[in-house]
Design a protein around this motif. Structure first.
Motif, PDB file in Angstrom:
ATOM      1  N   TYR A  27      37.569  -6.972  36.726  1.00  0.00           N
ATOM      2  CA  TYR A  27      38.577  -5.932  36.533  1.00  0.00           C
ATOM      3  C   TYR A  27      38.557  -5.429  35.087  1.00  0.00           C
ATOM      4  CZ  TYR A  27      43.082  -3.636  36.094  1.00  0.00           C
ATOM      5  OH  TYR A  27      44.059  -2.726  35.829  1.00  0.00           O
ATOM      6  N   GLN A  28      38.467  -6.352  34.123  1.00  0.00           N
ATOM      7  CA  GLN A  28      38.445  -5.958  32.714  1.00  0.00           C
ATOM      8  C   GLN A  28      37.176  -5.156  32.385  1.00  0.00           C
ATOM      9  OE1 GLN A  28      40.906  -6.094  30.573  1.00  0.00           O
ATOM     10  NE2 GLN A  28      42.185  -7.116  32.092  1.00  0.00           N
ATOM     11  N   LYS A  29      36.055  -5.515  32.992  1.00  0.00           N
ATOM     12  CA  LYS A  29      34.825  -4.735  32.810  1.00  0.00           C
ATOM     13  C   LYS A  29      35.005  -3.320  33.341  1.00  0.00           C
ATOM     14  CE  LYS A  29      31.325  -8.378  32.943  1.00  0.00           C
ATOM     15  NZ  LYS A  29      30.199  -8.939  33.718  1.00  0.00           N
ATOM     16  N   LEU A  30      35.662  -3.192  34.480  1.00  0.00           N
ATOM     17  CA  LEU A  30      35.920  -1.878  35.060  1.00  0.00           C
ATOM     18  C   LEU A  30      36.816  -1.049  34.153  1.00  0.00           C
ATOM     19  CD1 LEU A  30      35.715   0.049  37.538  1.00  0.00           C
ATOM     20  CD2 LEU A  30      37.792  -1.049  38.364  1.00  0.00           C
ATOM     21  N   VAL A  31      37.889  -1.653  33.655  1.00  0.00           N
ATOM     22  CA  VAL A  31      38.811  -0.952  32.757  1.00  0.00           C
ATOM     23  C   VAL A  31      38.078  -0.502  31.498  1.00  0.00           C
ATOM     24  CG1 VAL A  31      40.838  -1.265  31.276  1.00  0.00           C
ATOM     25  CG2 VAL A  31      40.895  -2.063  33.633  1.00  0.00           C
ATOM     26  N   PHE A  32      37.258  -1.375  30.923  1.00  0.00           N
ATOM     27  CA  PHE A  32      36.498  -1.039  29.725  1.00  0.00           C
ATOM     28  C   PHE A  32      35.537   0.119  30.004  1.00  0.00           C
ATOM     29  CE2 PHE A  32      32.812  -1.688  26.917  1.00  0.00           C
ATOM     30  CZ  PHE A  32      33.451  -1.555  25.692  1.00  0.00           C
ATOM     31  N   GLY A  33      34.884   0.088  31.157  1.00  0.00           N
ATOM     32  CA  GLY A  33      33.966   1.166  31.519  1.00  0.00           C
ATOM     33  C   GLY A  33      34.676   2.492  31.666  1.00  0.00           C
ATOM     34  N   GLU A  39      36.284   8.309  26.685  1.00  0.00           N
ATOM     35  CA  GLU A  39      35.938   8.629  25.304  1.00  0.00           C
ATOM     36  C   GLU A  39      34.713   9.530  25.231  1.00  0.00           C
ATOM     37  OE1 GLU A  39      35.382   4.902  23.304  1.00  0.00           O
ATOM     38  OE2 GLU A  39      37.479   4.314  23.562  1.00  0.00           O
ATOM     39  N   ASN A  40      33.771   9.329  26.127  1.00  0.00           N
ATOM     40  CA  ASN A  40      32.536  10.108  26.094  1.00  0.00           C
ATOM     41  C   ASN A  40      32.666  11.478  26.740  1.00  0.00           C
ATOM     42  OD1 ASN A  40      31.087   8.141  24.716  1.00  0.00           O
ATOM     43  ND2 ASN A  40      30.511   7.097  26.594  1.00  0.00           N
ATOM     44  N   LEU A  41      33.725  11.711  27.489  1.00  0.00           N
ATOM     45  CA  LEU A  41      33.891  12.995  28.166  1.00  0.00           C
ATOM     46  C   LEU A  41      34.800  13.942  27.384  1.00  0.00           C
ATOM     47  CD1 LEU A  41      34.110  12.050  31.939  1.00  0.00           C
ATOM     48  CD2 LEU A  41      32.251  13.161  30.734  1.00  0.00           C
ATOM     49  N   THR A  42      34.607  13.977  26.085  1.00  0.00           N
ATOM     50  CA  THR A  42      35.321  14.952  25.272  1.00  0.00           C
ATOM     51  C   THR A  42      34.427  16.180  25.129  1.00  0.00           C
ATOM     52  OG1 THR A  42      34.432  14.072  23.207  1.00  0.00           O
ATOM     53  CG2 THR A  42      36.539  13.148  23.978  1.00  0.00           C
ATOM     54  N   PRO A  43      35.020  17.341  24.910  1.00  0.00           N
ATOM     55  CA  PRO A  43      34.177  18.539  24.753  1.00  0.00           C
ATOM     56  C   PRO A  43      33.140  18.377  23.639  1.00  0.00           C
ATOM     57  CG  PRO A  43      36.469  19.166  24.976  1.00  0.00           C
ATOM     58  CD  PRO A  43      36.438  17.667  24.890  1.00  0.00           C
ATOM     59  N   GLN A  44      33.537  17.746  22.553  1.00  0.00           N
ATOM     60  CA  GLN A  44      32.617  17.582  21.438  1.00  0.00           C
ATOM     61  C   GLN A  44      31.420  16.722  21.834  1.00  0.00           C
ATOM     62  OE1 GLN A  44      34.378  16.039  17.915  1.00  0.00           O
ATOM     63  NE2 GLN A  44      32.471  15.977  16.781  1.00  0.00           N
ATOM     64  N   ASN A  45      31.660  15.605  22.524  1.00  0.00           N
ATOM     65  CA  ASN A  45      30.555  14.737  22.923  1.00  0.00           C
ATOM     66  C   ASN A  45      29.650  15.408  23.944  1.00  0.00           C
ATOM     67  OD1 ASN A  45      31.252  12.668  21.225  1.00  0.00           O
ATOM     68  ND2 ASN A  45      32.419  11.549  22.754  1.00  0.00           N
ATOM     69  N   ILE A  46      30.230  16.154  24.853  1.00  0.00           N
ATOM     70  CA  ILE A  46      29.422  16.844  25.864  1.00  0.00           C
ATOM     71  C   ILE A  46      28.500  17.858  25.195  1.00  0.00           C
ATOM     72  CG2 ILE A  46      29.517  18.437  27.819  1.00  0.00           C
ATOM     73  CD1 ILE A  46      32.107  16.958  28.659  1.00  0.00           C
ATOM     74  N   VAL A  47      29.070  18.656  24.281  1.00  0.00           N
ATOM     75  CA  VAL A  47      28.249  19.663  23.592  1.00  0.00           C
ATOM     76  C   VAL A  47      27.219  18.988  22.700  1.00  0.00           C
ATOM     77  CG1 VAL A  47      28.314  21.546  21.919  1.00  0.00           C
ATOM     78  CG2 VAL A  47      30.002  21.449  23.747  1.00  0.00           C
ATOM     79  N   ASN A  48      27.611  17.910  22.008  1.00  0.00           N
ATOM     80  CA  ASN A  48      26.645  17.190  21.167  1.00  0.00           C
ATOM     81  C   ASN A  48      25.461  16.703  21.990  1.00  0.00           C
ATOM     82  OD1 ASN A  48      28.078  17.544  18.830  1.00  0.00           O
ATOM     83  ND2 ASN A  48      29.044  15.533  18.895  1.00  0.00           N
ATOM     84  N   ASP A  49      25.739  16.129  23.137  1.00  0.00           N
ATOM     85  CA  ASP A  49      24.662  15.646  23.999  1.00  0.00           C
ATOM     86  C   ASP A  49      23.793  16.790  24.494  1.00  0.00           C
ATOM     87  OD1 ASP A  49      25.549  13.072  23.662  1.00  0.00           O
ATOM     88  OD2 ASP A  49      26.578  12.964  25.608  1.00  0.00           O
ATOM     89  N   LEU A  50      24.428  17.889  24.851  1.00  0.00           N
ATOM     90  CA  LEU A  50      23.688  19.050  25.337  1.00  0.00           C
ATOM     91  C   LEU A  50      22.814  19.631  24.233  1.00  0.00           C
ATOM     92  CD1 LEU A  50      23.343  20.883  27.812  1.00  0.00           C
ATOM     93  CD2 LEU A  50      25.142  22.322  26.883  1.00  0.00           C
ATOM     94  N   ILE A  51      23.388  19.796  23.053  1.00  0.00           N
ATOM     95  CA  ILE A  51      22.626  20.325  21.924  1.00  0.00           C
ATOM     96  C   ILE A  51      21.508  19.357  21.540  1.00  0.00           C
ATOM     97  CG2 ILE A  51      22.750  20.940  19.471  1.00  0.00           C
ATOM     98  CD1 ILE A  51      23.993  23.037  21.237  1.00  0.00           C
ATOM     99  N   GLY A  52      21.811  18.076  21.527  1.00  0.00           N
ATOM    100  CA  GLY A  52      20.794  17.085  21.174  1.00  0.00           C
ATOM    101  C   GLY A  52      19.618  17.108  22.130  1.00  0.00           C
ATOM    102  N   THR A  53      19.905  17.338  23.396  1.00  0.00           N
ATOM    103  CA  THR A  53      18.855  17.374  24.402  1.00  0.00           C
ATOM    104  C   THR A  53      17.947  18.586  24.229  1.00  0.00           C
ATOM    105  OG1 THR A  53      20.312  16.257  25.960  1.00  0.00           O
ATOM    106  CG2 THR A  53      18.406  17.378  26.888  1.00  0.00           C
TER     107      THR A  53
END
Length: 91
Positions: A27-33, A39-53
């Motif tokens: 359960y704790q692993k699921l919550v952490f995931g 945290e990773n689904l912020t607009p900034q992270n999405i665009v960073n990943d897209l631009i990086g790719t």
């Protein structure tokens, strides 16, 4: 799964305690995931990943990949405030 044979209630209690702890760990692993995913689904992270790719395919990719996070960090709060003000005026 093979049936286990127990010779005492103590063995059963021990097995139940182990299963309870394993369940809590899972359960704790699921919550952490889920937290990491949020945290990773912020607009900034999405665009960073897209631009990086695609930075190698974009002209001046290094400049774009360096400036886009800064622009997004400033633009997203501005857009949120602008939308909030529009809603206040509209109601």
């Amino acid at each position: 799964m093979q049936n286990k044979k127990y010779t005492s209630y103590a063995q059963i209690d021990r097995e139940l305690e182990i299963l309870k702890i394993e369940k809590e760990i899972s359960y704790q692993k699921l919550v952490f995931g889920v937290q990491k995913t949020k945290e990773n689904l912020t607009p900034q992270n999405i665009v960073n990943d897209l631009i990086g790719t695609y930075s190698s395919a974009i002209p001046y990719g290094a400049i774009v990949s360096a400036s886009v996070p800064f622009i997004i960090k400033k633009a997203v709060p501005f857009i949120k405030n602008w939308i909030a003000q529009k809603r206040k005026r509209g109601s």
